[in-house]
Structure formats: structure tokens, C-alpha cells
Design a protein around this motif. Structure first.
Motif, PDB file in Angstrom:
ATOM      1  N   VAL A  38     131.039  61.863  61.321  1.00  0.00           N
ATOM      2  CA  VAL A  38     130.068  61.791  60.233  1.00  0.00           C
ATOM      3  C   VAL A  38     128.674  61.612  60.809  1.00  0.00           C
ATOM      4  O   VAL A  38     127.706  62.209  60.345  1.00  0.00           O
ATOM      5  CB  VAL A  38     130.411  60.634  59.270  1.00  0.00           C
ATOM      6  N   ALA A  39     128.570  60.771  61.830  1.00  0.00           N
ATOM      7  CA  ALA A  39     127.330  60.539  62.565  1.00  0.00           C
ATOM      8  C   ALA A  39     127.731  60.081  63.960  1.00  0.00           C
ATOM      9  O   ALA A  39     128.914  59.849  64.231  1.00  0.00           O
ATOM     10  CB  ALA A  39     126.459  59.490  61.868  1.00  0.00           C
ATOM     11  N   SER A  40     126.757  59.946  64.842  1.00  0.00           N
ATOM     12  CA  SER A  40     127.083  59.501  66.198  1.00  0.00           C
ATOM     13  C   SER A  40     127.667  58.093  66.203  1.00  0.00           C
ATOM     14  O   SER A  40     128.413  57.721  67.106  1.00  0.00           O
ATOM     15  CB  SER A  40     125.825  59.545  67.076  1.00  0.00           C
ATOM     16  N   TRP A  41     127.342  57.323  65.171  1.00  0.00           N
ATOM     17  CA  TRP A  41     127.791  55.933  65.086  1.00  0.00           C
ATOM     18  C   TRP A  41     128.868  55.716  64.017  1.00  0.00           C
ATOM     19  O   TRP A  41     129.279  54.590  63.762  1.00  0.00           O
ATOM     20  CB  TRP A  41     126.608  55.016  64.766  1.00  0.00           C
ATOM     21  N   PHE A  42     129.371  56.804  63.408  1.00  0.00           N
ATOM     22  CA  PHE A  42     130.381  56.674  62.359  1.00  0.00           C
ATOM     23  C   PHE A  42     131.356  57.840  62.446  1.00  0.00           C
ATOM     24  O   PHE A  42     130.977  58.988  62.293  1.00  0.00           O
ATOM     25  CB  PHE A  42     129.720  56.629  60.983  1.00  0.00           C
ATOM     26  N   TYR A 148     135.703  54.039  61.962  1.00  0.00           N
ATOM     27  CA  TYR A 148     135.303  53.703  63.326  1.00  0.00           C
ATOM     28  C   TYR A 148     133.787  53.775  63.416  1.00  0.00           C
ATOM     29  O   TYR A 148     133.189  54.801  63.099  1.00  0.00           O
ATOM     30  CB  TYR A 148     135.963  54.691  64.294  1.00  0.00           C
ATOM     31  N   PHE A 149     133.179  52.673  63.841  1.00  0.00           N
ATOM     32  CA  PHE A 149     131.723  52.591  63.934  1.00  0.00           C
ATOM     33  C   PHE A 149     131.288  52.252  65.362  1.00  0.00           C
ATOM     34  O   PHE A 149     130.933  51.106  65.658  1.00  0.00           O
ATOM     35  CB  PHE A 149     131.187  51.521  62.965  1.00  0.00           C
ATOM     36  N   PRO A 150     131.309  53.234  66.281  1.00  0.00           N
ATOM     37  CA  PRO A 150     130.825  52.977  67.640  1.00  0.00           C
ATOM     38  C   PRO A 150     129.294  52.991  67.671  1.00  0.00           C
ATOM     39  O   PRO A 150     128.656  53.961  68.101  1.00  0.00           O
ATOM     40  CB  PRO A 150     131.418  54.150  68.435  1.00  0.00           C
ATOM     41  N   ILE A 151     128.693  51.912  67.184  1.00  0.00           N
ATOM     42  CA  ILE A 151     127.240  51.847  67.013  1.00  0.00           C
ATOM     43  C   ILE A 151     126.502  52.037  68.330  1.00  0.00           C
ATOM     44  O   ILE A 151     125.451  52.689  68.389  1.00  0.00           O
ATOM     45  CB  ILE A 151     126.864  50.495  66.359  1.00  0.00           C
ATOM     46  N   ASN A 172     134.079  48.433  68.559  1.00  0.00           N
ATOM     47  CA  ASN A 172     135.173  49.257  69.055  1.00  0.00           C
ATOM     48  C   ASN A 172     136.411  49.269  68.161  1.00  0.00           C
ATOM     49  O   ASN A 172     137.315  50.065  68.360  1.00  0.00           O
ATOM     50  CB  ASN A 172     135.576  48.784  70.459  1.00  0.00           C
ATOM     51  N   ALA A 173     136.477  48.394  67.160  1.00  0.00           N
ATOM     52  CA  ALA A 173     137.666  48.321  66.299  1.00  0.00           C
ATOM     53  C   ALA A 173     137.708  49.485  65.313  1.00  0.00           C
ATOM     54  O   ALA A 173     136.674  49.962  64.843  1.00  0.00           O
ATOM     55  CB  ALA A 173     137.680  47.000  65.540  1.00  0.00           C
TER      56      ALA A 173
END
Length: 207
Positions: A38-42, A148-151, A172-173
Motif C-alpha cells: 500500500v505504501a513503503s511503510w504499510f 504490517y507497518f515497517p515504518i 516488525n510485528a
């Protein structure tokens, strides 16, 4: 806050949780190969685990059954806590928090109890709902996670002790709506502790 409103909140969260899980199971292939960025962080992807919230597991052949039975006992206790809190006219903060925790626990129980006998596997294929060849048995279903949110992802500075120079991902969860509900409920109890346990909801600011 009335018991009816509390139950409506629980039911709403359960519906959103189960719709999202069923959609992911029947439209995504297990693992990163089937993920949507969805995005680099989502990212949205299908992961399954046999443990508690955030993937914590109990080892052993009977670990899954023990965990599911523990969840059933726990959700009964949480349900009584909600009923008792409403009857005692407790703070809305407390009632909303308990409702969120109850909904989240119940949502993951549904996966554990039923998913093993209504879905086939998701490895290399999208799962079929009400399959003739289910992947598991009663009380041994796997909990579906998808959010997954790799912020931030990268190597930590070398000067940091122990972890210096190692690759690190925040956050990372991989989790689901039920996990979010549990975490939000616990967060309310921690952040608004005094208001949550202040007694009557007459002076509560939470609508």
C-alpha cells in the motif's frame, strides 16, 4: 455506558475482524509473495500463527489446544468483567477498554476454534471457505494476521551496544484487527488508568 452499547461495540469489531480475515484468506497466498504494498511503510499480506497476539507461541504438541482452551476461559472472565463493570456504572473508559479486549480475544478464538475445519491451506494457493479438505481440526485453527507497518528499516548505528550495525525493522510485528482491539483496550487502561478506575461514569469524558 449501557451493556447494549458495549455489546454493539464488541459485535462491530468482531464483524470487521472476521470479514477482513476471511477476505485475506480467500484472496491472498500465504507469505510475502502475495503481499500488497500500500505504501513503503504499510503492507498487507497473509500470515498465520498458532500463538497469542503478535505471534507468541506455546511449544509442544498440545500447545495449541492449551492456548485455545485458555483463551476460552479468559474470554469468559473478560465477559463477566464487562457485565460487572456496566452493572456497577463504572467509567466509560473502563467499559470501552474491556469491550475492545473482549472483542479482540473473541476474534482470535474464532480463528483458533473454527478455521482449521472450514478452510483449506493457503500455501501456493488462495484458501477455500468451507473446503472439503480442511487444513486442521477443531480447536487447532491458525490465527490470520495481515497488517504490517515497517515504518523504518535499515542498519542500526555501529556505536550502539549489542545491536550496533545489525539490521532492524520498526515496526516488525504482523497483526490483525483483533490484535489492534486488544492493544487499544490495554492502552486505554494504561494511559487513562485513573479515569478508567475512578468508579461512576457520570464524570467520564469519553463518549
Amino acid at each position: 455506558m449501557s451493556l447494549k452499547k458495549a455489546y454493539l461495540l464488541v459485535i462491530l469489531i468482531l464483524i470487521v475482524d472476521q470479514i477482513s480475515k476471511i477476505y485475506i484468506k480467500t484472496n491472498f497466498i500465504y507469505g510475502e509473495d502475495g503481499q500488497i504494498n500500500v505504501a513503503s511503510w504499510f503492507k498487507i499480506l497473509l500470515i498465520e500463527n498458532e500463538g497469542m497476539a503478535w505471534g507468541t507461541q506455546i511449544p509442544g504438541d498440545y500447545g495449541k489446544l492449551i492456548l485455545t482452551l485458555f483463551r476460552l476461559v479468559a474470554v469468559t472472565g473478560i465477559g463477566w468483567w464487562l457485565w460487572d463493570s456496566v452493572k456497577k456504572h463504572s467509567s466509560r473508559y473502563l467499559i470501552v477498554a474491556i469491550s475492545l479486549i473482549l472483542a479482540g480475544a473473541f476474534g482470535n478464538i474464532i480463528d483458533s476454534v473454527f478455521y482449521g475445519v472450514i478452510f483449506d491451506h493457503s500455501t501456493g494457493q488462495t484458501a477455500t471457505l468451507f473446503s472439503d479438505q480442511p487444513y486442521g481440526t477443531w480447536f487447532h485453527g491458525k490465527v490470520v494476521d495481515m497488517l504490517y507497518f515497517p515504518i523504518w528499516e535499515g542498519n542500526l548505528p555501529e556505536w550502539l551496544p549489542i545491536w550496533g550495525g545489525k539490521h532492524f525493522t520498526f515496526f516488525n510485528a504482523i497483526f490483525n484487527i483483533a490484535d489492534m482491539a486488544i492493544s487499544t483496550g490495554v492502552g486505554i487502561l494504561i494511559v487513562f488508568n485513573k479515569k478508567a478506575f475512578s468508579g461512576s461514569n457520570k464524570h467520564s469524558e469519553l463518549a
